[in-house]
Design an enzyme around this catalytic site. Structure first.
Site, mmCIF file in Angstrom:
data_model
loop_
_atom_site.group_PDB
_atom_site.id
_atom_site.type_symbol
_atom_site.label_atom_id
_atom_site.label_comp_id
_atom_site.label_asym_id
_atom_site.label_seq_id
_atom_site.Cartn_x
_atom_site.Cartn_y
_atom_site.Cartn_z
ATOM 1 N N HIS A 1 -3.107 3.318 4.331
ATOM 2 C CA HIS A 1 -3.778 2.391 3.985
ATOM 3 C C HIS A 1 -4.043 1.308 4.720
ATOM 4 C CE1 HIS A 1 -4.821 3.696 0.411
ATOM 5 N NE2 HIS A 1 -3.985 3.801 -0.284
ATOM 6 N N ASP B 1 -1.873 12.419 -0.451
ATOM 7 C CA ASP B 1 -2.042 11.683 -1.341
ATOM 8 C C ASP B 1 -3.271 11.181 -2.570
ATOM 9 O OD1 ASP B 1 0.206 8.268 -1.460
ATOM 10 O OD2 ASP B 1 -2.463 7.882 -2.566
ATOM 11 N N HIS C 1 -4.951 8.633 -3.265
ATOM 12 C CA HIS C 1 -5.685 7.748 -2.457
ATOM 13 C C HIS C 1 -5.921 8.367 -1.202
ATOM 14 C CE1 HIS C 1 -3.484 5.898 -5.703
ATOM 15 N NE2 HIS C 1 -4.133 5.127 -6.420
ATOM 16 N N ASP D 1 1.537 11.610 -5.530
ATOM 17 C CA ASP D 1 0.475 10.435 -6.629
ATOM 18 C C ASP D 1 -0.600 11.595 -7.345
ATOM 19 O OD1 ASP D 1 -0.719 10.385 -4.885
ATOM 20 O OD2 ASP D 1 -0.320 7.401 -5.270
ATOM 21 N N TYR E 1 4.298 7.520 -8.050
ATOM 22 C CA TYR E 1 4.886 6.192 -8.378
ATOM 23 C C TYR E 1 4.882 6.654 -10.309
ATOM 24 C CZ TYR E 1 1.782 4.205 -4.954
ATOM 25 O OH TYR E 1 1.632 4.447 -3.400
#
Length: 343
Positions: free
Chosen positions: A160, A196, A198, A285, A324
């Site tokens: 990110h 990922d 995200h 995740d 997570y």
């Protein structure tokens, strides 16, 4: 497969994250490293090595110098301002306040360099980010020198982090730093595959106008999922980079059958583009029980992901990103690596 790891990554131990209107204990925690490392050793994946310490030059190859200096001094500046808690941004440049001048006050500088209010800066953050990028660099150097795959147990994650912004638990973009390292070592084109949940907004932003890095991201549809403002399918690059950015946004609830279709398409693009090395932003995740994600991949699916990536036949470096569901993060991350190694 060698794993690169440093205890210095645990120097960042943040206490606060803004989630659902409350300050909670961050989902991204030092224990993630311990659980992955435990699984690496339990499975006999391979030798665990300390990274070589590198300076800031590889960081500055992809990040703005003023941003790096901000991260280095943010915590001391925050404490010097008399603050008691952790450094959290609360005001930003916006469409009506474009922020042409970087403020001198620490509150303004935080807002200038932060993507959002989710990620606090605490004591040890800069040191952990430095160790994390050293891990990424050491892992890619190993791949470049030997042709063998490697795993960088990076923490904080990186995908990110943009040229001059942090957020989503990320400060230095480890995958971008590693990809640039490979290019500087003579590779003509590198693929960065982000699996990922995200979207890897920072990696996309860094390479969006370039044709020497093919960026591909499989992620939750930004209409519904963080980071919300980047990651749509029509974002394909600009200028020289047109056609070298591929996003695969998928709806919440997506299972492995649909997800793996996107992976196979991404693989075909990598081969068509003539990529000479693969950097995998290894977020796990997409797991069905992850607390802040919404895909439905099972632990066994991650083993199959590794097998499918091995089929590319590319020198490959894996760098840890998100994941997570802490109890399963080691299992899922190492399943990818074991699948790549042939179980």
């Amino acid at each position: 497969m060698h794993t690169f790891h440093s205890e210095l990554t645990k120097r960042r131990r943040a206490r606060t994250e803004l989630d659902g209107g409350q300050l909670v204990t961050p989902y991204e925690c030092p224990e993630r490293v311990d659980l992955v490392l435990q699984r690496v050793r339990e499975t006999g994946l391979g030798e665990v090595r300390e990274p070589v310490v590198h300076g800031l030059e590889p960081v500055l190859a992809v990040h703005d110098r003023g941003y790096v200096e901000f991260l280095e001094h943010c915590w001391t500046d925050w404490v010097a301002a008399g603050r008691q808690g952790e450094a959290i941004a609360w005001i930003w440049p916006t469409r009506t306040m474009p922020g042409r001048v970087i403020p001198e006050h620490i509150d303004g500088r935080l807002g200038h360099y932060a993507l959002g209010a989710d990620t606090s800066i605490c004591e040890g953050t800069f040191e952990a980010a430095m160790a994390s990028k050293d891990i990424a660099l050491s892992a890619v150097d190993h791949v470049l020198a030997t042709g063998e795959p490697a795993f960088g147990l990076c923490r904080p994650p990186g995908h990110h982090a943009a040229t001059d912004q942090f957020g989503g638990y990320c400060f230095f973009n480890n995958a971008a730093i590693a990809a640039q390292r490979a290019l500087d070592a003579g590779r003509s084109r590198v693929a960065v595959l982000d699996i990922d949940f995200h979207h890897g907004n920072g990696t996309q932003q860094i390479f969006y106008a370039r044709d020497d890095v093919l960026f591909l991201s499989l992620h939750g549809d930004p209409r519904h999922c963080f980071p919300y403002f980047l990651g749509h399918a029509d974002e394909t690059g600009e200028g020289a980079g047109e056609g070298f950015n591929a996003n695969y946004p998928m709806a919440p609830g997506t299972g492995y059958a649909r997800w793996v279709e996107a992976l196979e398409d991404a693989k075909a693009r990598m081969l068509d583009a003539g990529c000479e090395l693969l950097v995998v932003s290894l977020g796990v995740d997409a797991f069905e029980h992850d607390p802040i994600s919404a895909f439905r991949l099972a632990s066994d699916d991650f083993t199959d992901v590794g097998r499918r990536l091995r089929q590319l036949g590319l020198p490959t470096v894996f760098l840890l990103e998100g994941g997570y569901a802490v109890a399963e993060i080691g299992l899922n991350a190492v399943n990818v690596l074991s699948g790549f190694e042939g179980d």
